[in-house]
Scaffold this motif. Structure first.
Motif, PDB file in Angstrom:
ATOM      1  N   GLY A 221      -7.615  38.612  16.094  1.00  0.00           N
ATOM      2  CA  GLY A 221      -6.853  39.346  14.910  1.00  0.00           C
ATOM      3  C   GLY A 221      -6.865  40.985  15.190  1.00  0.00           C
ATOM      4  N   GLY A 222      -5.502  41.424  15.162  1.00  0.00           N
ATOM      5  CA  GLY A 222      -5.348  42.902  15.600  1.00  0.00           C
ATOM      6  C   GLY A 222      -5.166  42.914  16.955  1.00  0.00           C
ATOM      7  N   THR A 223      -5.059  42.108  17.909  1.00  0.00           N
ATOM      8  CA  THR A 223      -4.673  42.311  19.177  1.00  0.00           C
ATOM      9  C   THR A 223      -3.565  41.508  19.609  1.00  0.00           C
ATOM     10  N   ALA A 224      -3.408  40.274  19.305  1.00  0.00           N
ATOM     11  CA  ALA A 224      -2.454  39.194  19.536  1.00  0.00           C
ATOM     12  C   ALA A 224      -1.258  39.274  18.738  1.00  0.00           C
ATOM     13  N   LEU A 225       0.033  39.199  19.178  1.00  0.00           N
ATOM     14  CA  LEU A 225       1.095  39.129  18.626  1.00  0.00           C
ATOM     15  C   LEU A 225       0.997  38.027  17.426  1.00  0.00           C
ATOM     16  N   ASN A 226       1.247  38.089  16.381  1.00  0.00           N
ATOM     17  CA  ASN A 226       1.251  37.015  15.116  1.00  0.00           C
ATOM     18  C   ASN A 226       2.766  36.742  15.031  1.00  0.00           C
ATOM     19  N   PRO A 227       3.044  35.405  15.390  1.00  0.00           N
ATOM     20  CA  PRO A 227       4.256  34.926  15.031  1.00  0.00           C
ATOM     21  C   PRO A 227       5.020  34.929  13.791  1.00  0.00           C
ATOM     22  N   LEU A 228       3.732  34.801  12.747  1.00  0.00           N
ATOM     23  CA  LEU A 228       4.289  34.703  11.297  1.00  0.00           C
ATOM     24  C   LEU A 228       4.691  36.225  10.672  1.00  0.00           C
ATOM     25  N   HIS A 229       4.020  37.063  11.571  1.00  0.00           N
ATOM     26  CA  HIS A 229       4.623  38.560  11.206  1.00  0.00           C
ATOM     27  C   HIS A 229       5.917  38.900  11.741  1.00  0.00           C
ATOM     28  N   ALA A 230       6.028  38.262  12.939  1.00  0.00           N
ATOM     29  CA  ALA A 230       7.475  38.594  13.609  1.00  0.00           C
ATOM     30  C   ALA A 230       8.594  37.826  12.924  1.00  0.00           C
ATOM     31  N   ILE A 231       8.321  36.464  12.690  1.00  0.00           N
ATOM     32  CA  ILE A 231       9.170  35.728  12.165  1.00  0.00           C
ATOM     33  C   ILE A 231       9.618  36.378  10.666  1.00  0.00           C
ATOM     34  N   SER A 232       8.562  36.788  10.110  1.00  0.00           N
ATOM     35  CA  SER A 232       9.055  37.489   8.600  1.00  0.00           C
ATOM     36  C   SER A 232       9.864  38.611   8.922  1.00  0.00           C
ATOM     37  N   ALA A 233       9.385  39.591   9.654  1.00  0.00           N
ATOM     38  CA  ALA A 233      10.271  40.675   9.947  1.00  0.00           C
ATOM     39  C   ALA A 233      11.653  40.188  10.359  1.00  0.00           C
ATOM     40  N   ILE A 234      11.831  39.170  11.305  1.00  0.00           N
ATOM     41  CA  ILE A 234      13.429  38.654  11.618  1.00  0.00           C
ATOM     42  C   ILE A 234      14.008  38.241  10.343  1.00  0.00           C
ATOM     43  N   VAL A 235      13.293  37.455   9.661  1.00  0.00           N
ATOM     44  CA  VAL A 235      14.003  36.934   8.384  1.00  0.00           C
ATOM     45  C   VAL A 235      14.385  38.091   7.474  1.00  0.00           C
ATOM     46  N   SER A 236      13.388  39.051   7.256  1.00  0.00           N
ATOM     47  CA  SER A 236      13.842  39.837   5.934  1.00  0.00           C
ATOM     48  C   SER A 236      14.785  40.786   6.767  1.00  0.00           C
ATOM     49  N   SER A 237      15.141  41.080   7.867  1.00  0.00           N
ATOM     50  CA  SER A 237      16.227  41.709   8.660  1.00  0.00           C
ATOM     51  C   SER A 237      17.587  41.252   8.331  1.00  0.00           C
ATOM     52  N   LEU A 238      17.661  39.962   7.945  1.00  0.00           N
ATOM     53  CA  LEU A 238      18.766  39.231   7.786  1.00  0.00           C
ATOM     54  C   LEU A 238      19.870  39.516   6.549  1.00  0.00           C
ATOM     55  N   HIS A 239      19.352  40.231   5.628  1.00  0.00           N
ATOM     56  CA  HIS A 239      19.785  40.891   4.341  1.00  0.00           C
ATOM     57  C   HIS A 239      19.489  42.098   4.049  1.00  0.00           C
ATOM     58  N   ASP A 240      20.723  42.905   3.686  1.00  0.00           N
ATOM     59  CA  ASP A 240      20.168  44.310   3.285  1.00  0.00           C
ATOM     60  C   ASP A 240      19.644  44.308   1.775  1.00  0.00           C
ATOM     61  N   GLU A 241      19.402  45.405   1.387  1.00  0.00           N
ATOM     62  CA  GLU A 241      18.955  45.468  -0.156  1.00  0.00           C
ATOM     63  C   GLU A 241      19.609  45.066  -1.316  1.00  0.00           C
ATOM     64  N   THR A 242      20.948  45.278  -0.931  1.00  0.00           N
ATOM     65  CA  THR A 242      22.099  44.713  -1.881  1.00  0.00           C
ATOM     66  C   THR A 242      22.411  43.351  -1.837  1.00  0.00           C
ATOM     67  N   GLY A 243      21.816  42.503  -0.910  1.00  0.00           N
ATOM     68  CA  GLY A 243      22.025  41.032  -0.761  1.00  0.00           C
ATOM     69  C   GLY A 243      22.896  40.608   0.234  1.00  0.00           C
ATOM     70  N   ARG A 244      23.637  41.825   0.826  1.00  0.00           N
ATOM     71  CA  ARG A 244      24.586  41.464   1.955  1.00  0.00           C
ATOM     72  C   ARG A 244      23.963  40.760   3.357  1.00  0.00           C
ATOM     73  N   VAL A 245      24.613  40.083   3.962  1.00  0.00           N
ATOM     74  CA  VAL A 245      24.203  39.751   5.209  1.00  0.00           C
ATOM     75  C   VAL A 245      24.188  41.007   6.310  1.00  0.00           C
ATOM     76  N   SER A 246      23.212  41.094   6.854  1.00  0.00           N
ATOM     77  CA  SER A 246      23.023  42.442   7.712  1.00  0.00           C
ATOM     78  C   SER A 246      23.619  42.132   9.230  1.00  0.00           C
ATOM     79  N   VAL A 247      23.885  40.816   9.459  1.00  0.00           N
ATOM     80  CA  VAL A 247      24.217  40.426  10.984  1.00  0.00           C
ATOM     81  C   VAL A 247      25.604  41.199  11.253  1.00  0.00           C
ATOM     82  N   GLU A 248      25.661  41.850  12.309  1.00  0.00           N
ATOM     83  CA  GLU A 248      26.981  42.596  12.624  1.00  0.00           C
ATOM     84  C   GLU A 248      27.858  41.547  12.946  1.00  0.00           C
ATOM     85  N   GLY A 249      29.132  41.837  12.473  1.00  0.00           N
ATOM     86  CA  GLY A 249      30.051  40.592  12.614  1.00  0.00           C
ATOM     87  C   GLY A 249      30.168  39.306  11.818  1.00  0.00           C
ATOM     88  N   PHE A 250      29.137  39.432  11.241  1.00  0.00           N
ATOM     89  CA  PHE A 250      29.141  38.204  10.249  1.00  0.00           C
ATOM     90  C   PHE A 250      30.420  37.790   9.348  1.00  0.00           C
TER      91      PHE A 250
END
Lengths: 458, 458
Positions: A221-250
């Motif tokens: 804990g605190g030294t290895a990459l946690n895939p649950l943190h990484a996947i959460s960051a990815i999922v939360s990057s998929l929409h912006d705050e207005t609910g629009r999909v943030s993927v370029e070209g979508f």
């Protein structure tokens, strides 16, 4: 040939029709899970036997996946093909059902009689409305008002992998003047609806891999990459705050809805407060600046349908898991190209992988473009009138948020337009625990098809 | 009393000791899952019988959870209490084990003999090093060099809910001059280690609830709140881009490591490249600006150990789930207060709940402060010398990333200092599939305890 005697026959035989539907609902034909392959065979056998019982020349036809059912019967009028699917969605979470999903029953739901069970609405109940209408015609008149090809598949809930090859191999046999599809819902209770546009679909699934093995969160804990943190960051990057999909070209290929269509939709009987309120929403959570109907029918989406990793049993486990998993579906509209959308979504996600993480895509995925129906054909006006007569309410042309790729395939492979008429309701809980189909939908659905067949034969 | 004859006895009886350990490893004493409650009883019974077999006055003592084992034996020297735990972690994901986790065996792992099975290292193997050392003393000399109280629990992997009440109720019986604990690892292979500081722990679990029911992503995609999107946004808000926990107030009570301690840690034999490389990491992923050992031993963490919602079976399901779930553990250091940390973590998460979402906290959680040992007591220097003699390498005082709340509880409830000596290795895969314990750890562990008991008796 008299329509009224057919309608009378349908009314008299309602109990028999319900019993037949119950028989079909008891078959656990879940297509996504290979454990239920034999049940899918059983459902196809049941349908073949049922069609044969009133004189349809029907056969089960094997595919590399679940079988098709194809039936033919001569008739006086035009040649129509009727499509439905006998497979159903998985039933989990099972503990939220108030009865065994495969032990269907007629229940009283706040004074409304409903058929409860997996597939009651999607799509066994809807499929049987057409079969029963034909049975009544045959029983009263000894013949049918149209030449009919029945075409049922068992892979609709799992991406229809066998459908395209089967249609290509049997194009001559499946060709008809128009396809009729019963797998859609009414825009509001009692408002007969013909779908004029359907969203397309793209499915994706990936695994994000971090550490080589599951780790102890005390040692790492605190030294290895946690895939649950990484996947959460990815999922939360998929929409912006207005609910629009943030993927370029979508949004490439998405068109704004015309003012004319917006006006039609505003008066089609859609009850926004009920639609949102019945599921606990105080507002629509999609892109800002669009009406709820536009969000549902005419805007694309990117939704995570499954997200998991680490320990989810009772108690706790101090683990940093090696892997995290994500299932996604996108709904497509207008001219969005599934291949392009897949490529931009993958690019977006891969660009956000942290150091020491890798990704594995499930390549066994599929996509289908959105469909827009050819509502200028005379059959559409004939059907609209027939439906208005049955429901005593002007039938409307509506959009649909769901994806029924078959309509596009009939056009692309068989050069055949399709007309989608369905009697489901938004509160049918399709794909959810406690799925139901109103007895009224079933009863008036059968009567509607009797009227539509008669209208088409003129 | 001669130490060398005891060491000789341990060497001669190694096979017998391994057989006894195998017996204990076969018992499926998983404490977090209520389904294994009887197995925990069985493990306690086995230990009582084993202690009695060489003259210890031992008993199984029931609690509201899994039972304790308490044993007493007179001896000539000071009074020590030995603590270990007989319960083990769950074994999932089972498919990643290369043998049945409860059918242990001695295996050859790249030329190293290891004992493979769940609990081989954590903590049955470690616990038995002490028991076997006592057995050998008793067998050679008919007596023991210290007065000993044995105290084994069966809930260490599930938060020890019965431990505090049991210790309070039996304080007089459990009091001793010092507690010995064997549940820690060596800082590097062959480097005997005494833990001088341990991280504390806080467990949290919550459910984020969005729609009233599972929804179809065609009907509600783009309009309903998706709890998987919402929980991802919350999880990804818990750390900033430098790996620091973003929760306001989280770092209250955290102290920087002294330069003196940093110097000691730099020369303690810790192999950073192996520690990271063996699990596939090219760098430490925690807070920027700290050494890997500081991150592991002296910095707090917030790790998600489980995250799930929606469909995770074969194929796909176009669902927007009603709920999403998250399990978290925080490792605490210095003077961090678990109650305060819980409060700021909950506040952070609740402040980020979107409209139409609600949250349900699992209140059945627990926390323990970090522990710092009193290494100025003479027993620490005596033990350090005894360990150095056995391993032919200077023993070192190290930190530990894991949490062993028992050390703090002995101090708080019984006013008793604790000394933590363990022989596990970082590659033991504790809490993971294919857990192992080196035969050398077991063998030299027994010999180490024989030496420590002799040193304490002087």
């Amino acid at each position: 040939m008299s329509l009224s005697s057919v309608l009378e026959k349908i009314d008299q035989d309602l109990d028999g029709a319900l019993e037949r539907l119950m028989d079909l609902l008891r078959i656990q034909s879940i297509s996504t899970d290979p454990a239920y392959a034999q049940n899918c065979q059983d459902a196809a056998d049941w349908l073949v036997a049922d069609l044969k019982s009133f004189g349809i020349n029907a056969e089960k036809r094997q595919t590399p996946g679940h079988p098709m059912v194809v039936g033919h019967v001569e008739g006086d009028g035009p040649h129509v093909l009727f499509y439905g699917h006998y497979d159903v969605q998985p039933v989990d979470p099972l503990n939220l059902w108030h009865r065994d999903p495969f032990d269907p029953a007629i229940e009283d739901a706040d004074g409304v009689k409903v058929i409860r069970g997996r597939g009651a609405s999607d799509d066994k109940g809807q499929l049987m409305t057409f079969v029963e209408a034909c049975r009544a015609w045959k029983s009263v008149h000894g013949t049918l008002p149209c030449r009919i090809t029945f075409f049922f598949e068992g892979e609709e809930e799992s991406g229809s992998p066998s459908l395209i090859p089967f249609m290509k191999e049997n194009a001559a046999e499946l060709g008809a003047d128009i396809a009729l599809i019963c797998d859609t819902s009414m825009v509001a209770p009692g408002v007969p609806s013909i779908a004029s546009q359907l969203r397309g679909m793209l499915k994706e699934e990936f695994t994000l891999i971090g550490p080589k093995m599951d780790l102890h969160s005390g040692h790492y804990g605190g030294t290895a990459l946690n895939p649950l943190h990484a996947i959460s960051a990815i999922v939360s990057s998929l929409h912006d705050e207005t609910g629009r999909v943030s993927v370029e070209g979508f949004y490439e290929g998405v068109h704004e809805v015309s003012d004319e269509l917006k006006r039609q939709w505003e008066t089609c009987g859609f009850d926004e407060d009920d639609y949102l309120g019945s599921v606990g929403m105080s507002k629509a959570h999609g892109e800002a600046g669009y009406s709820t109907l536009e969000l549902q029918w005419a805007r694309p989406t990117l939704e995570v349908n499954g997200l998991w990793g680490g320990y989810n049993g009772a108690g706790s486990k101090t683990v940093i898991p090696s892997e995290a998993h994500c299932k996604i579906t996108c709904r497509l509209v207008g001219d969005m190209d599934p291949v392009h959308v897949r490529s931009v979504v993958r690019k977006h996600i891969e660009a956000r992988l942290p150091q020491d993480a890798s990704i594995k895509w499930d390549n066994d995925i599929d996509g289908a473009k959105a469909s827009v129906m050819n509502i200028n054909r005379p059959e559409f006006e004939a059907a609209r009138q027939a439906l208005s007569d049955e429901w005593d309410r002007e039938a409307v042309f509506v959009g649909m948020g769901g994806s029924i790729p078959i309509a596009g395939l009939f056009k692309d492979i068989l050069g055949m337009d399709a007309m989608l008429i369905g009697f489901a309701q938004d509160d049918d809980r399709i794909h959810s625990p406690n799925e139901k189909y109103n007895v009224e939908s079933f009863h008036k659905g059968m009567r509607s098809w009797a009227r539509v067949l008669e209208a088409l034969s003129r």
